[in-house]
Design a protein around this motif. Structure first.
Motif, PDB file in Angstrom:
ATOM      1  N   PRO A  71     -41.661  52.157  -5.143  1.00 40.32           N
ATOM      2  CA  PRO A  71     -41.726  50.703  -4.949  1.00 40.32           C
ATOM      3  C   PRO A  71     -40.324  50.110  -5.039  1.00 40.32           C
ATOM      4  N   THR A  72     -40.199  48.894  -4.616  1.00 43.42           N
ATOM      5  CA  THR A  72     -38.883  48.245  -4.560  1.00 43.42           C
ATOM      6  C   THR A  72     -38.200  48.192  -5.926  1.00 43.42           C
ATOM      7  N   HIS A  73     -38.994  47.963  -6.982  1.00 40.00           N
ATOM      8  CA  HIS A  73     -38.347  47.826  -8.295  1.00 40.00           C
ATOM      9  C   HIS A  73     -37.703  49.139  -8.749  1.00 40.00           C
ATOM     10  N   THR A  74     -38.164  50.270  -8.203  1.00 43.12           N
ATOM     11  CA  THR A  74     -37.495  51.537  -8.525  1.00 43.12           C
ATOM     12  C   THR A  74     -36.087  51.539  -7.944  1.00 43.12           C
ATOM     13  N   CYS A  75     -35.959  51.091  -6.713  1.00 43.38           N
ATOM     14  CA  CYS A  75     -34.629  51.008  -6.093  1.00 43.38           C
ATOM     15  C   CYS A  75     -33.736  50.035  -6.869  1.00 43.38           C
ATOM     16  N   MET A  76     -34.339  48.904  -7.264  1.00 48.87           N
ATOM     17  CA  MET A  76     -33.547  47.858  -7.912  1.00 48.87           C
ATOM     18  C   MET A  76     -33.219  48.186  -9.363  1.00 48.87           C
ATOM     19  N   SER A  77     -33.844  49.199  -9.919  1.00 49.97           N
ATOM     20  CA  SER A  77     -33.477  49.587 -11.279  1.00 49.97           C
ATOM     21  C   SER A  77     -32.017  50.031 -11.326  1.00 49.97           C
ATOM     22  N   CYS A  78     -31.508  50.522 -10.183  1.00 49.99           N
ATOM     23  CA  CYS A  78     -30.075  50.846 -10.082  1.00 49.99           C
ATOM     24  C   CYS A  78     -29.326  49.767  -9.316  1.00 49.99           C
ATOM     25  N   GLN A  81     -27.549  46.526 -10.294  1.00 52.02           N
ATOM     26  CA  GLN A  81     -26.244  46.654 -10.945  1.00 52.02           C
ATOM     27  C   GLN A  81     -25.188  47.264 -10.016  1.00 52.02           C
ATOM     28  N   LEU A  82     -25.631  48.096  -9.076  1.00 48.65           N
ATOM     29  CA  LEU A  82     -24.709  48.819  -8.198  1.00 48.65           C
ATOM     30  C   LEU A  82     -24.874  48.368  -6.758  1.00 48.65           C
ATOM     31  N   TRP A  83     -23.747  48.157  -6.063  1.00 56.57           N
ATOM     32  CA  TRP A  83     -23.769  47.773  -4.649  1.00 56.57           C
ATOM     33  C   TRP A  83     -24.689  46.563  -4.429  1.00 56.57           C
ATOM     34  N   THR A  84     -24.562  45.587  -5.293  1.00 60.40           N
ATOM     35  CA  THR A  84     -25.487  44.446  -5.274  1.00 60.40           C
ATOM     36  C   THR A  84     -25.360  43.583  -4.022  1.00 60.40           C
ATOM     37  N   GLY A  85     -24.204  43.636  -3.359  1.00 60.90           N
ATOM     38  CA  GLY A  85     -24.035  42.811  -2.166  1.00 60.90           C
ATOM     39  C   GLY A  85     -23.964  43.597  -0.879  1.00 60.90           C
ATOM     40  N   ALA A  86     -24.263  44.891  -0.943  1.00 58.33           N
ATOM     41  CA  ALA A  86     -24.146  45.735   0.250  1.00 58.33           C
ATOM     42  C   ALA A  86     -25.126  45.285   1.325  1.00 58.33           C
ATOM     43  N   GLU A  87     -24.607  45.122   2.543  1.00 62.44           N
ATOM     44  CA  GLU A  87     -25.435  44.651   3.648  1.00 62.44           C
ATOM     45  C   GLU A  87     -26.568  45.626   3.946  1.00 62.44           C
ATOM     46  N   VAL A  88     -26.282  46.920   3.811  1.00 65.55           N
ATOM     47  CA  VAL A  88     -27.289  47.924   4.141  1.00 65.55           C
ATOM     48  C   VAL A  88     -28.495  47.842   3.207  1.00 65.55           C
ATOM     49  N   LEU A  89     -28.298  47.235   2.021  1.00 68.10           N
ATOM     50  CA  LEU A  89     -29.390  47.106   1.047  1.00 68.10           C
ATOM     51  C   LEU A  89     -30.080  45.742   1.111  1.00 68.10           C
ATOM     52  N   ALA A  90     -29.735  44.936   2.104  1.00 73.62           N
ATOM     53  CA  ALA A  90     -30.351  43.615   2.240  1.00 73.62           C
ATOM     54  C   ALA A  90     -31.876  43.691   2.309  1.00 73.62           C
ATOM     55  N   PRO A  91     -32.458  44.655   3.061  1.00 73.24           N
ATOM     56  CA  PRO A  91     -33.931  44.744   3.083  1.00 73.24           C
ATOM     57  C   PRO A  91     -34.548  44.987   1.709  1.00 73.24           C
ATOM     58  N   VAL A  92     -33.846  45.698   0.840  1.00 78.98           N
ATOM     59  CA  VAL A  92     -34.357  45.954  -0.507  1.00 78.98           C
ATOM     60  C   VAL A  92     -34.378  44.652  -1.307  1.00 78.98           C
ATOM     61  N   GLN A  94     -34.456  41.611  -0.096  1.00 80.88           N
ATOM     62  CA  GLN A  94     -35.457  40.726   0.492  1.00 80.88           C
ATOM     63  C   GLN A  94     -36.853  41.120   0.059  1.00 80.88           C
ATOM     64  N   SER A  95     -37.095  42.429  -0.035  1.00 79.21           N
ATOM     65  CA  SER A  95     -38.395  42.914  -0.478  1.00 79.21           C
ATOM     66  C   SER A  95     -38.681  42.462  -1.903  1.00 79.21           C
ATOM     67  N   LEU A  96     -37.688  42.563  -2.767  1.00 78.64           N
ATOM     68  CA  LEU A  96     -37.869  42.141  -4.158  1.00 78.64           C
ATOM     69  C   LEU A  96     -38.128  40.639  -4.242  1.00 78.64           C
ATOM     70  N   ALA A  97     -37.383  39.866  -3.464  1.00 80.56           N
ATOM     71  CA  ALA A  97     -37.515  38.400  -3.514  1.00 80.56           C
ATOM     72  C   ALA A  97     -38.859  37.940  -2.966  1.00 80.56           C
ATOM     73  N   SER A  98     -39.334  38.605  -1.915  1.00 84.21           N
ATOM     74  CA  SER A  98     -40.577  38.170  -1.265  1.00 84.21           C
ATOM     75  C   SER A  98     -41.826  38.801  -1.869  1.00 84.21           C
ATOM     76  N   GLY A  99     -41.631  39.911  -2.587  1.00 79.58           N
ATOM     77  CA  GLY A  99     -42.785  40.625  -3.120  1.00 79.58           C
ATOM     78  C   GLY A  99     -43.480  41.475  -2.076  1.00 79.58           C
ATOM     79  N   LYS A 100     -42.885  41.567  -0.884  1.00 80.96           N
ATOM     80  CA  LYS A 100     -43.461  42.376   0.194  1.00 80.96           C
ATOM     81  C   LYS A 100     -42.810  43.760   0.163  1.00 80.96           C
ATOM     82  N   PRO A 101     -43.598  44.813  -0.045  1.00 81.39           N
ATOM     83  CA  PRO A 101     -43.004  46.151  -0.198  1.00 81.39           C
ATOM     84  C   PRO A 101     -42.339  46.650   1.078  1.00 81.39           C
TER      85      PRO A 101
END
Length: 208
Positions: A71-78, A81-92, A94-101
């Protein structure tokens, strides 16, 4: 008549050879193929470089028929804190903000008519690399094995060489055992768990 006969033989041989070639082709088996993903997740980086265990993301692999997708929160557990502004991680993000997996696309997908239970294989010591290959070397996850019926039957008819210590199932590097050592260990596992290849060859094992 001779021309018709020759043409018929040529057509038959062409179709037969073409069918055989298709069955053994990567187009049909998808070996080496990758799937488009919402985020280009690199197993090489996360597993090979960072040493993250398979079970950190595939949490149900030891207890369920399905390995599970993170789930998204597994990705966000790292990545909180890491690469918080990376463009490639924007979908992650957005998923956390919207609650849509995130919708991950399976690479090792079996047909609906095939029953496979991850937990029993892991419990008996079938290592991840036996089916998924060296994911720690894959920048993008690709299918390592054909997952055709004969692939499964080859293992079910002679499981001993593929059975290892259960606490080493997520190990990416081979154990370094000789073929004789692997077989000897596997045969002990088979005896302890009463694994009978004649029963594993039964159609109802995989087709229920």
């Amino acid at each position: 008549m001779r021309l018709v006969f020759v043409a018929t033989v040529v057509v038959f041989c062409t179709v037969a050879f073409g069918g055989w070639a298709f069955v053994d082709s990567s187009y049909q088996s998808q070996v080496g193929w990758v799937q488009d993903q919402p985020v280009p997740f690199s197993h090489k980086h996360h597993v090979g470089d960072d040493g993250i265990d398979c079970r950190y993301c595939h949490t149900s692999v030891e207890t369920s028929a399905h390995a599970g997708l993170p789930p998204t929160h597994t990705c966000m557990s790292c990545h909180s804190q890491l690469w918080t502004g990376a463009e490639v991680l924007a979908p992650v993000r957005q998923s956390l903000a919207s609650g849509k997996p995130l919708v991950w696309h399976r690479v090792a997908q079996l047909p609906d008519y095939v029953y496979f239970n991850h937990s029993i294989h892991v419990d008996r010591g079938v290592a991840c690399i036996e089916c998924h290959g060296r994911v720690d070397t894959m920048p993008l996850m690709r299918r390592a094995e054909p997952f055709q019926m004969r692939f499964c039957l080859d293992c079910h008819r002679d499981p001993a060489p593929r059975l290892g210590p259960p606490d080493q199932v997520t190990r990416m590097q081979p154990l370094g055992w000789s073929e004789a050592q692997k077989r000897a260990y596997g045969e002990r596992v088979m005896k302890a768990h009463r694994i009978d290849p004649k029963q594993l060859d039964n159609c109802g094992i995989c087709h229920r």
